[in-house]
Design an enzyme around this catalytic site. Structure first.
Site, PDB file in Angstrom:
ATOM      1  N   HIS A  74      23.624  40.256  -4.914  1.00  0.00           N
ATOM      2  CA  HIS A  74      24.460  41.591  -4.988  1.00  0.00           C
ATOM      3  C   HIS A  74      23.601  42.942  -5.195  1.00  0.00           C
ATOM      4  O   HIS A  74      22.559  42.585  -5.889  1.00  0.00           O
ATOM      5  CB  HIS A  74      25.478  41.441  -5.779  1.00  0.00           C
ATOM      6  CG  HIS A  74      25.080  41.603  -7.393  1.00  0.00           C
ATOM      7  ND1 HIS A  74      24.653  40.398  -8.073  1.00  0.00           N
ATOM      8  CD2 HIS A  74      24.987  42.539  -8.304  1.00  0.00           C
ATOM      9  CE1 HIS A  74      24.364  40.588  -9.255  1.00  0.00           C
ATOM     10  NE2 HIS A  74      24.513  41.812  -9.430  1.00  0.00           N
ATOM     11  N   HIS A 113      18.552  47.343  -6.976  1.00  0.00           N
ATOM     12  CA  HIS A 113      17.606  46.201  -6.741  1.00  0.00           C
ATOM     13  C   HIS A 113      18.558  45.137  -6.418  1.00  0.00           C
ATOM     14  O   HIS A 113      19.943  45.289  -6.813  1.00  0.00           O
ATOM     15  CB  HIS A 113      16.876  45.946  -7.723  1.00  0.00           C
ATOM     16  CG  HIS A 113      17.706  46.150  -9.367  1.00  0.00           C
ATOM     17  ND1 HIS A 113      18.255  46.922  -9.919  1.00  0.00           N
ATOM     18  CD2 HIS A 113      18.173  44.737  -9.652  1.00  0.00           C
ATOM     19  CE1 HIS A 113      18.846  46.459 -10.886  1.00  0.00           C
ATOM     20  NE2 HIS A 113      18.966  45.110 -10.674  1.00  0.00           N
TER      21      HIS A 113
HETATM   22  P1  ATP Z   1      23.913  36.569 -17.195  1.00  0.00           P
HETATM   23  O1  ATP Z   1      24.104  37.879 -18.005  1.00  0.00           O
HETATM   24  O2  ATP Z   1      25.093  35.731 -17.453  1.00  0.00           O
HETATM   25  O3  ATP Z   1      22.662  36.002 -17.140  1.00  0.00           O
HETATM   26  P2  ATP Z   1      24.030  38.431 -14.826  1.00  0.00           P
HETATM   27  O4  ATP Z   1      23.026  39.394 -15.651  1.00  0.00           O
HETATM   28  O5  ATP Z   1      23.867  38.238 -13.475  1.00  0.00           O
HETATM   29  O6  ATP Z   1      24.220  36.952 -15.568  1.00  0.00           O
HETATM   30  P3  ATP Z   1      26.077  40.309 -15.795  1.00  0.00           P
HETATM   31  O7  ATP Z   1      25.183  40.124 -17.337  1.00  0.00           O
HETATM   32  O8  ATP Z   1      27.669  39.869 -16.111  1.00  0.00           O
HETATM   33  O9  ATP Z   1      25.740  38.930 -15.194  1.00  0.00           O
HETATM   34  O10 ATP Z   1      25.679  41.527 -14.942  1.00  0.00           O
HETATM   35  C1  ATP Z   1      26.620  41.721 -13.832  1.00  0.00           C
HETATM   36  C2  ATP Z   1      25.623  42.921 -13.122  1.00  0.00           C
HETATM   37  O11 ATP Z   1      25.408  44.063 -13.737  1.00  0.00           O
HETATM   38  C3  ATP Z   1      24.091  42.541 -12.788  1.00  0.00           C
HETATM   39  O12 ATP Z   1      23.857  43.095 -11.598  1.00  0.00           O
HETATM   40  C4  ATP Z   1      23.418  42.857 -14.185  1.00  0.00           C
HETATM   41  O13 ATP Z   1      22.066  43.269 -13.507  1.00  0.00           O
HETATM   42  C5  ATP Z   1      24.087  44.362 -14.191  1.00  0.00           C
HETATM   43  N1  ATP Z   1      23.956  44.820 -15.557  1.00  0.00           N
HETATM   44  C6  ATP Z   1      23.936  43.746 -16.737  1.00  0.00           C
HETATM   45  N2  ATP Z   1      24.127  44.320 -17.939  1.00  0.00           N
HETATM   46  C7  ATP Z   1      23.661  45.697 -17.617  1.00  0.00           C
HETATM   47  C8  ATP Z   1      23.529  46.836 -18.293  1.00  0.00           C
HETATM   48  N3  ATP Z   1      23.348  47.020 -19.743  1.00  0.00           N
HETATM   49  N4  ATP Z   1      22.891  48.006 -17.363  1.00  0.00           N
HETATM   50  C9  ATP Z   1      23.120  48.029 -16.353  1.00  0.00           C
HETATM   51  N5  ATP Z   1      23.277  46.990 -15.611  1.00  0.00           N
HETATM   52  C10 ATP Z   1      23.310  45.856 -16.142  1.00  0.00           C
END
Ligand code: ATP
Ligand code: MG
Length: 177
Positions: free
Chosen positions: A43, A124
């Site tokens: 995504h 990205h």
């Molecule tokens: P995990 O954290 O369980 O390893 P993940 O990073 O794929 O998995 P999430 O942390 O729920 O899942 O993030 C969902 C999306 O939001 C991802 O594309 C992640 O890069 C983005 N994301 C997460 N935290 C932030 C943040 N603090 N700022 C911007 N984007 C974020």
């Protein structure tokens, strides 16, 4: 009555399955260490909302209902590592309708009282975590993504890893010509 659990939410473009197949076949042919992202999870995040009470959902849905965006082509043609070993596909030239959509989301989120991300938007698609690349940035095979819509996603940690569900999907209007 038990209170409902907060939801971890984000607006994103979900990668169409056929494109995710192509991207993952190419990725899996690269000599990369690291933890690959599951094919169904590819995504591009537009705006991250974090942990939100279920009562906030209606505001986010209204925001998506009110936004008017246009469809676009996204050409993913660069590979780079971001942050701590996130191997990503990125567009060398982010299309203006994508940047406009993110701007509109950020403006709408501010009007809902949220503090928008102050960092510049870096479009990205994460392909692998904890990846080691000897070159920080290089041209990849080019992947063309016709973006016809975007969604509000919920992220959940499950026993088999993180999982995303698209709660609401909004189409983007086709442009003439
Ligand atoms: P995990 O954290 O369980 O390893 P993940 O990073 O794929 O998995 P999430 O942390 O729920 O899942 O993030 C969902 C999306 O939001 C991802 O594309 C992640 O890069 C983005 N994301 C997460 N935290 C932030 C943040 N603090 N700022 C911007 N984007 C974020
Ligand atoms: Mg995360």
């Amino acid at each position: 009555m038990a209170s409902e659990k907060p939801l971890r939410l984000f607006f994103a473009l979900g990668c169409p399955p056929a494109l995710a197949d192509n991207i993952c076949s190419w990725r899996d042919s690269l000599p990369l260490a690291g933890r690959p992202v599951a094919k169904d999870n590819l995504h591009l995040t537009l705006a991250f909302l974090g942990s939100q009470p279920t009562t906030a959902l209606d505001g986010f849905k209204d925001l998506g209902d009110q936004l008017r965006g246009t469809s676009f082509y996204l050409r993913l043609d660069q590979v780079q590592t971001i942050g701590n070993g996130f191997l990503c596909l990125t567009p060398g030239l982010p299309p203006p309708p994508l940047l406009q959509l993110v701007d509109n989301l950020r403006t709408g989120l501010s009007s809902l009282g949220m503090v928008p991300d102050s960092r510049p938007f870096l479009p990205h698609v994460t392909l692998a975590r904890e990846a080691v690349m000897h070159q920080p940035h290089f041209a990849s095979e080019a992947f063309e993504w016709r973006v016809n819509g975007y969604g509000l996603f919920r992220s959940e940690n499950t026993e088999s890893g993180v999982r995303y569900d698209e709660l609401v999907h909004w189409p983007l209007a086709a442009t003439s010509g």
